[in-house]
Motif scaffolding. Structure first.
Motif, PDB file in Angstrom:
ATOM      1  N   ASP A 177       0.823  -1.211   0.000  1.00  0.00           N
ATOM      2  CA  ASP A 177       0.000   0.000   0.000  1.00  0.00           C
ATOM      3  C   ASP A 177       0.855   1.259   0.000  1.00  0.00           C
ATOM      4  OD1 ASP A 177      -2.418  -1.350  -0.065  1.00  0.00           O
ATOM      5  OD2 ASP A 177      -2.563  -1.496   2.113  1.00  0.00           O
ATOM      6  N   ASN A 178       2.027   1.213   0.638  1.00  0.00           N
ATOM      7  CA  ASN A 178       2.934   2.350   0.594  1.00  0.00           C
ATOM      8  C   ASN A 178       3.369   2.649  -0.833  1.00  0.00           C
ATOM      9  OD1 ASN A 178       4.213   3.900   3.019  1.00  0.00           O
ATOM     10  ND2 ASN A 178       3.800   1.851   3.842  1.00  0.00           N
ATOM     11  N   VAL A 179       3.730   1.605  -1.563  1.00  0.00           N
ATOM     12  CA  VAL A 179       4.203   1.797  -2.931  1.00  0.00           C
ATOM     13  C   VAL A 179       3.050   2.180  -3.857  1.00  0.00           C
ATOM     14  CG1 VAL A 179       5.345   0.663  -4.889  1.00  0.00           C
ATOM     15  CG2 VAL A 179       6.130   0.224  -2.550  1.00  0.00           C
ATOM     16  N   ALA A 180       1.857   1.662  -3.576  1.00  0.00           N
ATOM     17  CA  ALA A 180       0.691   1.954  -4.419  1.00  0.00           C
ATOM     18  C   ALA A 180       0.126   3.348  -4.171  1.00  0.00           C
ATOM     19  CB  ALA A 180      -0.397   0.908  -4.181  1.00  0.00           C
ATOM     20  N   ARG A 184      -2.707   5.599  -6.492  1.00  0.00           N
ATOM     21  CA  ARG A 184      -4.091   5.805  -6.061  1.00  0.00           C
ATOM     22  C   ARG A 184      -4.394   7.286  -5.860  1.00  0.00           C
ATOM     23  NH1 ARG A 184      -3.612   0.871  -1.676  1.00  0.00           N
ATOM     24  NH2 ARG A 184      -4.197  -0.842  -3.092  1.00  0.00           N
ATOM     25  N   GLN A 185      -3.377   8.051  -5.475  1.00  0.00           N
ATOM     26  CA  GLN A 185      -3.590   9.458  -5.178  1.00  0.00           C
ATOM     27  C   GLN A 185      -3.617  10.326  -6.432  1.00  0.00           C
ATOM     28  OE1 GLN A 185      -4.135  10.297  -2.086  1.00  0.00           O
ATOM     29  NE2 GLN A 185      -4.114  12.527  -2.111  1.00  0.00           N
ATOM     30  N   HIS A 186      -2.802   9.980  -7.426  1.00  0.00           N
ATOM     31  CA  HIS A 186      -2.590  10.897  -8.549  1.00  0.00           C
ATOM     32  C   HIS A 186      -3.036  10.346  -9.902  1.00  0.00           C
ATOM     33  CE1 HIS A 186      -0.369  13.554  -5.919  1.00  0.00           C
ATOM     34  NE2 HIS A 186       0.454  12.577  -5.584  1.00  0.00           N
ATOM     35  N   THR A 187      -3.574   9.119  -9.944  1.00  0.00           N
ATOM     36  CA  THR A 187      -4.025   8.572 -11.224  1.00  0.00           C
ATOM     37  C   THR A 187      -5.415   7.961 -11.061  1.00  0.00           C
ATOM     38  OG1 THR A 187      -3.217   6.289 -10.959  1.00  0.00           O
ATOM     39  CG2 THR A 187      -1.607   7.943 -11.674  1.00  0.00           C
ATOM     40  N   ASP A 188      -6.012   7.624 -12.195  1.00  0.00           N
ATOM     41  CA  ASP A 188      -7.318   6.956 -12.209  1.00  0.00           C
ATOM     42  C   ASP A 188      -7.191   5.478 -12.564  1.00  0.00           C
ATOM     43  OD1 ASP A 188      -8.657   9.373 -11.655  1.00  0.00           O
ATOM     44  OD2 ASP A 188      -8.628   9.920 -13.781  1.00  0.00           O
ATOM     45  N   LYS A 189      -6.018   4.919 -12.364  1.00  0.00           N
ATOM     46  CA  LYS A 189      -5.777   3.530 -12.730  1.00  0.00           C
ATOM     47  C   LYS A 189      -6.590   2.588 -11.838  1.00  0.00           C
ATOM     48  CE  LYS A 189      -1.027   4.458 -14.245  1.00  0.00           C
ATOM     49  NZ  LYS A 189      -1.303   4.356 -15.691  1.00  0.00           N
ATOM     50  N   GLY A 190      -7.005   1.479 -12.412  1.00  0.00           N
ATOM     51  CA  GLY A 190      -7.716   0.460 -11.652  1.00  0.00           C
ATOM     52  C   GLY A 190      -6.751  -0.365 -10.812  1.00  0.00           C
ATOM     53  N   GLU A 191      -7.312  -1.147  -9.890  1.00  0.00           N
ATOM     54  CA  GLU A 191      -6.470  -1.903  -8.966  1.00  0.00           C
ATOM     55  C   GLU A 191      -5.650  -2.978  -9.679  1.00  0.00           C
ATOM     56  OE1 GLU A 191      -5.644  -1.602  -5.732  1.00  0.00           O
ATOM     57  OE2 GLU A 191      -6.659   0.337  -5.854  1.00  0.00           O
TER      58      GLU A 191
END
Length: 328
Positions: A177-180, A184-191
């Protein structure tokens, strides 16, 4: 009006009252003329420049800038990614940057070296707009950071990845979660896409088997590598390393240096490493700038700096006890 009033007014008109300066201590630099004739180069390549004497530079044996050659050696074929133009920054009466001029070449691993407390980390904060200069300018790929409105500054920061001294991991999140977090904060990419990117970066830094570990379960070297993975997930064009070897033993420092070289060879980009560790510079640096007393003593390709005849550069890069640099 009484005669005394009239006489007083007439005297004041004929002899204007002298201005009295407040009885306060003057800054040593305020009495010195400042030559404001430095002009940035039109050529976008890193090259030798001739600069005026800094504010406060004395004439004589006690000149504190006497070892600053102001030589910025050319890097053949390299564009400038980051440029400091006559940057001054003070905190109260403590002048940290005192006319800093520096060009960081694009696409290389550059190191800003210098004694502790000489302003290296302040340089990084200016690059990303966390600090603004009192005067001068900082250009990132030709764009002025101090002149950017907030929305443009926010977008510009996406060009950067930053590895802080201790990794700066969130203690409440596991490694994955640290690396992700930036994705998650700056893109709209899916999981699913985030998972592919995170796992690839963890693989690159040798942490593919530790995604569920918490930061307090990681060694110092593992936290550094985790911070490196997080700095890379947005595919930044510029990666900043603030004392990446701090707190690491020599073997893990060497391994981290090799990792930096390998990742740079694979991904490219402009890497800027802030350190005072000479062995790290010998291992990975392609370009070196030596910072002292808020100005660049000398900068250029690493091999040229390690063969420099400048007394300060030679002392610092060889670790000799005798020379211009003392315990002050």
């Amino acid at each position: 009006m009484t005669p005394s009033d009239y006489d007083r007014d007439r005297i004041e008109e004929e002899e204007p009252r002298a201005e009295v300066e407040p009885d306060v201590e003057r800054d040593a630099y305020d009495d010195e003329p400042y030559e404001d004739d430095f002009e940035p180069l039109d050529d976008p390549h890193v090259s030798v420049v001739s600069e005026p004497a800094p504010r406060g530079a004395a004439d004589g044996d006690e000149d504190e800038f006497q070892y600053h050659s102001e030589a910025h050696h050319a890097v053949e074929g390299a564009e400038v990614a980051i440029q400091f133009i006559d940057v001054h920054k003070a905190f109260g009466r403590n002048r940290v940057l005192r006319g800093l001029n520096l060009g960081i070449p694009e696409g290389q691993i550059s190191m800003i070296l210098g004694p502790s407390g000489t302003g290296k980390s302040v340089c990084i904060k200016h690059m990303v707009g966390l600090l603004y200069p009192d005067s001068g300018d900082i250009l990132i790929e030709g764009d002025s950071v101090p002149s950017m409105p907030d929305d443009e500054l926010f977008e510009m920061r996406k060009k950067f990845g930053v590895l802080f001294q201790d990794g700066a991991l969130f203690g409440s999140m596991n490694l994955y979660d640290n690396v992700a977090f930036p994705l998650r904060q700056h893109t709209d990419k899916g999981e699913d896409e985030i998972a592919e990117i995170v796992n690839r970066r963890l693989q690159e830094v040798g942490l593919a088997d530790s995604p569920d570990k918490m930061p307090n379960e990681l060694s110092g070297g593992m936290r550094k590598r985790a911070g490196f993975a997080r700095a890379l997930v947005l595919d930044p064009r510029i990666v900043l390393f603030d004392e990446p070897d701090s707190g690491l033993d020599p073997v893990r420092t060497a391994l981290l240096c090799e990792l930096i070289k390998e990742v740079h060879q694979e991904n490219g980009g402009t890497y800027v490493v802030i350190t005072h560790d000479i062995m790290s510079a010998r291992r990975v640096a392609e370009f070196i700038a030596v910072l002292w007393r808020g100005r660049i003593v000398e900068s250029g390709p690493a091999q040229e700096l390690f063969n420099s005849g400048n007394p300060f550069v030679r002392q610092f890069l060889t670790g000799e006890s005798s020379g211009p640099l003392g315990m002050e």
